[in-house]
Motif scaffolding. Sequence first.
Motif, short mmCIF file in Angstrom:
data_model
loop_
_atom_site.label_atom_id
_atom_site.label_comp_id
_atom_site.label_asym_id
_atom_site.label_seq_id
_atom_site.Cartn_x
_atom_site.Cartn_y
_atom_site.Cartn_z
N THR A 4 3.73 -4.55 -9.66
CA THR A 4 3.38 -5.68 -10.53
C THR A 4 2.07 -6.26 -10.04
OG1 THR A 4 4.65 -7.23 -9.16
CG2 THR A 4 5.78 -6.27 -11.07
N TYR A 5 1.34 -6.89 -10.96
CA TYR A 5 0.10 -7.61 -10.62
C TYR A 5 0.40 -9.09 -10.73
CZ TYR A 5 -2.66 -3.34 -10.73
OH TYR A 5 -3.19 -2.10 -10.45
N GLU A 6 0.07 -9.83 -9.68
CA GLU A 6 0.36 -11.25 -9.64
C GLU A 6 -0.87 -12.04 -9.23
OE1 GLU A 6 3.99 -12.05 -7.52
OE2 GLU A 6 4.97 -10.28 -8.36
N ASP A 13 2.81 -12.96 3.48
CA ASP A 13 2.41 -11.69 2.88
C ASP A 13 0.93 -11.41 3.11
OD1 ASP A 13 4.95 -11.12 1.98
OD2 ASP A 13 4.57 -11.75 -0.08
N TYR A 14 0.12 -12.46 3.00
CA TYR A 14 -1.33 -12.33 3.22
C TYR A 14 -1.60 -11.91 4.67
CZ TYR A 14 -6.23 -13.86 3.55
OH TYR A 14 -7.57 -13.92 3.76
N ASP A 46 4.57 -4.14 -4.62
CA ASP A 46 5.52 -3.06 -4.81
C ASP A 46 6.87 -3.67 -4.49
OD1 ASP A 46 6.96 -0.75 -5.07
OD2 ASP A 46 5.95 0.34 -3.46
N ASN A 47 7.68 -3.87 -5.52
CA ASN A 47 8.88 -4.69 -5.42
C ASN A 47 8.42 -6.07 -4.97
OD1 ASN A 47 10.88 -2.79 -6.32
ND2 ASN A 47 10.49 -1.70 -4.42
N ASP A 48 8.84 -6.58 -3.83
CA ASP A 48 8.40 -7.90 -3.38
C ASP A 48 7.35 -7.83 -2.27
OD1 ASP A 48 10.00 -9.33 -5.15
OD2 ASP A 48 11.72 -9.28 -3.81
#
Length: 142
Positions: A4-6, A13-14, A46-48
């Motif tokens: 997904t693109y968010e 995460d960063y 990719d997934n979360d």
Amino acid sequence: MNLTYEKTITYEDYKALRDAVKWKNVSERQFEAGLKNALYISIIKDNDRAVGLIKGLGDGGYYWLLAELIVHPDYQGHGFGKALVEGFLKHVDGLAVAGESLHITTASAKGKESFYEKFGFKIRPFPEGIQGAGMTLLYEKR
């Protein structure tokens, strides 16, 4: 893969993305300010799990900076970086009107210059015409 693109990313995460490519970490305060002030940001998940990120800065008119492009090493070589750069360039192009030119700069990671050349970026190790050498300053407050 479930990609997904968010437009948002957590500090954790960063930080994980920067760690994966062995980049120096930034503080959570710097991360928050950078996210808030970015004119363009796109994250591939990719997934979360965040596996790619691009951040663009600029004045909204003529000057633009492709400030960060990170693709997790496990996902490099599969076109994710290309897709992120193409999305950024499409966004910037959409803000210009016919006949306008834009000045887009970036600072390539060492050894990755040829990746950016595919999009038309030029290496400027020496002054050419009116353009001087590409330069950077990594300043650390003491």
